[in-house]
Design a protein around this motif. Structure first.
Motif, mmCIF file in Angstrom:
data_model
loop_
_atom_site.group_PDB
_atom_site.id
_atom_site.type_symbol
_atom_site.label_atom_id
_atom_site.label_comp_id
_atom_site.label_asym_id
_atom_site.label_seq_id
_atom_site.Cartn_x
_atom_site.Cartn_y
_atom_site.Cartn_z
ATOM 1 N N VAL A 189 33.943 96.216 1.216
ATOM 2 C CA VAL A 189 32.925 95.127 1.874
ATOM 3 C C VAL A 189 31.902 94.657 1.320
ATOM 4 C CG1 VAL A 189 32.005 94.235 3.429
ATOM 5 C CG2 VAL A 189 33.323 95.784 3.200
ATOM 6 N N ALA A 190 32.266 93.598 0.472
ATOM 7 C CA ALA A 190 31.119 92.415 -0.777
ATOM 8 C C ALA A 190 30.202 92.828 -0.075
ATOM 9 C CB ALA A 190 31.755 91.696 -1.342
ATOM 10 N N SER A 191 28.774 92.365 -0.733
ATOM 11 C CA SER A 191 27.940 91.703 -0.231
ATOM 12 C C SER A 191 28.067 90.921 0.388
ATOM 13 C CB SER A 191 26.374 91.583 -0.857
ATOM 14 O OG SER A 191 26.342 91.080 -2.437
ATOM 15 N N ASN A 192 26.540 90.645 1.257
ATOM 16 C CA ASN A 192 27.087 88.692 2.130
ATOM 17 C C ASN A 192 26.468 87.980 1.653
ATOM 18 O OD1 ASN A 192 27.279 90.363 4.589
ATOM 19 N ND2 ASN A 192 25.227 90.535 5.134
ATOM 20 N N ASP A 193 25.750 87.882 -0.025
ATOM 21 C CA ASP A 193 25.709 86.828 -0.253
ATOM 22 C C ASP A 193 26.464 86.993 -1.666
ATOM 23 O OD1 ASP A 193 24.385 88.475 -1.742
ATOM 24 O OD2 ASP A 193 21.909 87.698 -1.811
ATOM 25 N N GLY A 194 27.169 87.870 -1.631
ATOM 26 C CA GLY A 194 27.957 88.232 -3.137
ATOM 27 C C GLY A 194 27.021 88.866 -4.442
ATOM 28 N N LYS A 195 25.713 88.589 -4.152
ATOM 29 C CA LYS A 195 24.717 89.189 -5.695
ATOM 30 C C LYS A 195 23.980 90.305 -4.729
ATOM 31 C CE LYS A 195 24.002 84.287 -6.651
ATOM 32 N NZ LYS A 195 22.772 83.120 -6.892
#
Length: 457
Positions: free
Chosen positions: A99-105
């Protein structure tokens, strides 16, 4: 205990490694050993580069978080486009959840408390628990991530190390041929110490529990016997398998001539002050005052009135070379490094030459596991040799990578060549010890030897 091992099964480790490229996991922190305290976590994990958390719960889930950035307790939100949460489930699923972060940052909040990835906060209130807030920076279903079980049975942190590739040029030149093996075996069998009264080099093996000291002797013995042997007790255990001081001569074949080499095995080092090998016993071992099969007592060093104590000894009974043995896959804790510093200081004062064996090199590097002859071409092995050299204060030229026999039923050429090269260096370093002996002491030993022989006649 000095041996701190991962709780990951081989299948779990394989699934975790599939989330990356060519990397390996180096264990930094284990809560059941170092404590479920954020201070303990940061002491071992801050400024370690890319790290991976592995949390375990009673439901059988393994889950956690990865960041490519340092923990430093800066108190700020750290941006990290490579950060992610993951779950291996409870063994029922095939592929790991990533699971990557919601904003990708978003990466994590770098505070003094436990690792805080927004949706997952570990070491909650310095306890074996994790807080879960799905949707806060990372979105997942709790049942998929941790099975709604937030109480931990273990928490580990690993440094994610890039194993690199091949060096442009091997850092040591080695000839991987049968001819070279035969040459080394002949040189070792024909070696003679250049000191009257001494017929065999006595080499002492020292290292943490489980490092492979007994396995090294068994490997050398197997090599010269021509088949697998297991004379020295070895195995995987939380405590030292070796509890006695043992002196193992080696024969060239069954019933053959003894080699000019005796490998001496000791109890393993442990991190607790009164556990494992007592450092004070080393002086008596070095001086040849401890008899074979002496039963170690970690809390109490050998006393002069003990039955196993020799009040006098000759050079042939003393230790001529000390070899430190370290498992490349073990966590080298601060307490062991401190004990090693004390041992090194004492050994240096006695002018005994020292070498260092790095064992389990094949398990540490996939390139080496694929082909052991890649050992001196592996960028990762070279880097680890440099790190051990620096940490223990031993010159790089004294660091020798080897692979012990463990699961094999037949001898292998590349394994034999590394083992034989190590033995050759031990004999060469023992020569340095003999050359440093005062002539008066050597003459005294020779006279005592002649007297002993006359009395025996």
């Amino acid at each position: 205990m000095s041996v701190v091992k991962s709780s990951l099964s081989s299948d779990q480790e394989k699934k975790l490694l599939s989330l990356f490229g060519q990397v390996r996991l180096h264990l930094l922190y284990k809560a059941s050993v170092h404590g479920y305290a954020s201070a303990s976590f940061h002491q071992r994990c801050d400024k370690q580069g890319p790290t991976l958390l592995a949390a375990y719960n009673k439901s059988g889930y393994v889950f956690g978080a990865y960041t490519a950035k340092d923990y430093s307790q800066s108190g700020v939100l750290v941006s990290d486009g490579e950060a992610f949460l993951y779950s291996l489930g409870n063994g029922k699923g095939n592929a790991p959840l990533r699971v990557a972060s919601n904003d990708g940052k978003y990466g994590f909040t770098d505070g003094a408390a436990g690792p805080d990835f927004g949706a997952l906060k570990f070491l909650l209130q310095d306890a074996a628990a994790v807080a879960s807030y799905p949707g806060q920076a990372y979105t997942f279903k709790p049942v998929d991530m941790h099975g709604d079980d937030l109480y931990l049975t273990e928490l580990e942190a690993y440094r994610v190390e890039d194993i690199g590739g091949f060096l442009a040029k091997p850092w040591r030149a080695t000839e991987w041929t049968i001819k070279r093996k035969q040459e080394l075996m002949k040189k070792i069998q024909e070696y003679q110490p250049e000191l009257s009264g001494v017929t065999q080099v006595r080499v002492l093996l020292v290292g943490p529990v489980g490092a492979g000291k007994s396995s090294f002797f068994n490997s050398i013995n197997s090599l010269f016997r021509g088949h697998m042997t297991s004379q020295a007790i070895s195995g995987v255990c939380g405590k030292s398998v070796t509890t006695q001081f043992r002196s193992f001569p080696i024969k060239a074949g069954r019933g053959g001539k003894k080699l000019p080499l005796v490998l001496c095995d000791t109890m393993g080092l442990e991190s607790q002050p009164e556990a494992g090998l007592n450092v004070d016993d080393l002086y008596n071992i070095y001086k040849g005052r401890i008899a074979d099969r002496y039963q170690f007592s970690p809390g109490t060093p050998l006393q002069e009135d003990a039955p196993c104590y020799r009040k006098t000894s000759t050079l042939k009974e003393q230790i001529h070379c000390v070899v430190y043995v370290f498992d490349m896959c073990q966590l080298l804790c601060d307490e062991i490094i401190e004990k090693m510093a004390a041992i090194r200081k004492r050994t240096n004062l006695m002018n005994i030459p020292q070498l260092l064996l790095m064992t389990k090199v094949d398990e540490a590097c996939p390139l080496v596991k694929e082909n052991l002859s890649n050992i001196y071409r592996s960028e990762y092995i070279y880097k680890k040799a440099q790190q051990l050299s620096t940490a223990l204060g031993i010159p790089l030229c004294c660091v020798l990578p080897v692979k012990n026999y463990s699961e094999e039923l037949e001898l292998e050429l590349s394994t034999d060549l590394l083992l034989l090269s190590a033995v050759q260096q031990m004999l060469r370093y023992a020569d340095s010890f003999f050359e440093n002996q005062p002539e008066s002491e050597s003459e005294s030993d020779t006279e005592q030897e002649m007297t002993t022989n006359r009395n025996e006649v």
